[in-house]
Design a protein around this motif. Structure first.
Motif, short mmCIF file in Angstrom:
data_model
loop_
_atom_site.label_atom_id
_atom_site.label_comp_id
_atom_site.label_asym_id
_atom_site.label_seq_id
_atom_site.Cartn_x
_atom_site.Cartn_y
_atom_site.Cartn_z
N ASP A 16 0.78 -1.30 -0.15
CA ASP A 16 -0.12 -0.09 -0.17
C ASP A 16 0.77 1.34 0.11
OD1 ASP A 16 -2.51 -1.04 -0.06
OD2 ASP A 16 -2.50 -1.68 1.76
N VAL A 17 2.04 1.18 0.49
CA VAL A 17 2.91 2.38 0.35
C VAL A 17 3.50 2.79 -0.88
CG1 VAL A 17 5.22 3.09 1.46
CG2 VAL A 17 3.69 1.82 2.80
N ALA A 18 3.92 1.74 -1.72
CA ALA A 18 4.14 2.16 -3.15
C ALA A 18 2.91 1.98 -4.09
CB ALA A 18 5.21 1.13 -3.32
N GLY A 19 1.87 1.29 -3.46
CA GLY A 19 0.83 1.29 -4.45
C GLY A 19 0.79 0.32 -5.63
N LYS A 20 1.48 -0.93 -5.49
CA LYS A 20 1.98 -1.67 -6.14
C LYS A 20 1.63 -3.27 -5.65
CE LYS A 20 5.37 0.71 -8.72
NZ LYS A 20 5.23 0.74 -10.01
N THR A 21 1.34 -4.18 -6.72
CA THR A 21 0.75 -5.60 -6.53
C THR A 21 2.18 -6.25 -6.48
OG1 THR A 21 -1.18 -5.28 -7.50
CG2 THR A 21 -0.49 -7.47 -7.22
N LEU A 22 2.54 -6.80 -5.67
CA LEU A 22 3.86 -7.70 -5.50
C LEU A 22 3.71 -9.28 -5.91
CD1 LEU A 22 4.89 -6.43 -1.84
CD2 LEU A 22 5.36 -5.60 -4.20
N ALA A 23 2.41 -9.70 -5.78
CA ALA A 23 2.41 -11.19 -6.09
C ALA A 23 0.62 -11.12 -6.31
CB ALA A 23 2.94 -12.03 -5.28
N ALA A 24 0.33 -12.16 -7.24
CA ALA A 24 -1.12 -12.35 -7.48
C ALA A 24 -1.26 -13.88 -7.75
CB ALA A 24 -1.62 -11.42 -8.29
#
Length: 120
Positions: A45-53
């Motif tokens: 949430d800090v970077a606003g990125k999805t790391l894995a899905a």
């Protein structure tokens, strides 16, 4: 009187607000389940990125599963997201169940992710 969608959105926002308050910089393991599939993401949430899905629609899982809407499918997705999160360098997360009760498929996914090595 609020309709069902408004109530669901309010509940999900309430859960996420609490999680962000206690996260301490940990990524969020967000779960969404539909009537036919289950989807999960590890979100920073800090970077606003999805790391894995991962989801029951992934090609590796789709052939092995009878259906995407049962506890066995959720367990398989939980193991897969744990592998992908560890490959991305994530071992500690906060569990975001959204507006869904911690029961059935959501619980099976969480337990499988814990068995796979994620800590929450």
């Amino acid at each position: 009187m609020a309709n069902r969608k408004d109530t669901t959105v309010r509940r999900a926002n309430r859960v996420r607000r609490h999680l962000k308050a206690v996260a301490n910089g940990r990524p969020r393991l967000s779960v969404h389940r539909s009537s036919k599939n289950i989807y999960v993401q590890v979100i920073d949430d800090v970077a606003g990125k999805t790391l894995a899905a991962a989801s029951t629609l992934d090609t590796g899982l789709r052939g092995d599963l009878k259906t995407g809407a049962d506890v066995a499918a959720a367990s398989a997705v939980g193991k897969l997201i744990a592998e992908r999160a560890k490959a991305a360098g994530v071992t500690e997360v906060v569990f975001d169940r959204g507006a869904f009760l911690y029961h059935g498929r959501v619980k099976a996914l969480a337990e499988a992710a814990r068995e796979g090595g994620l800590t929450f």
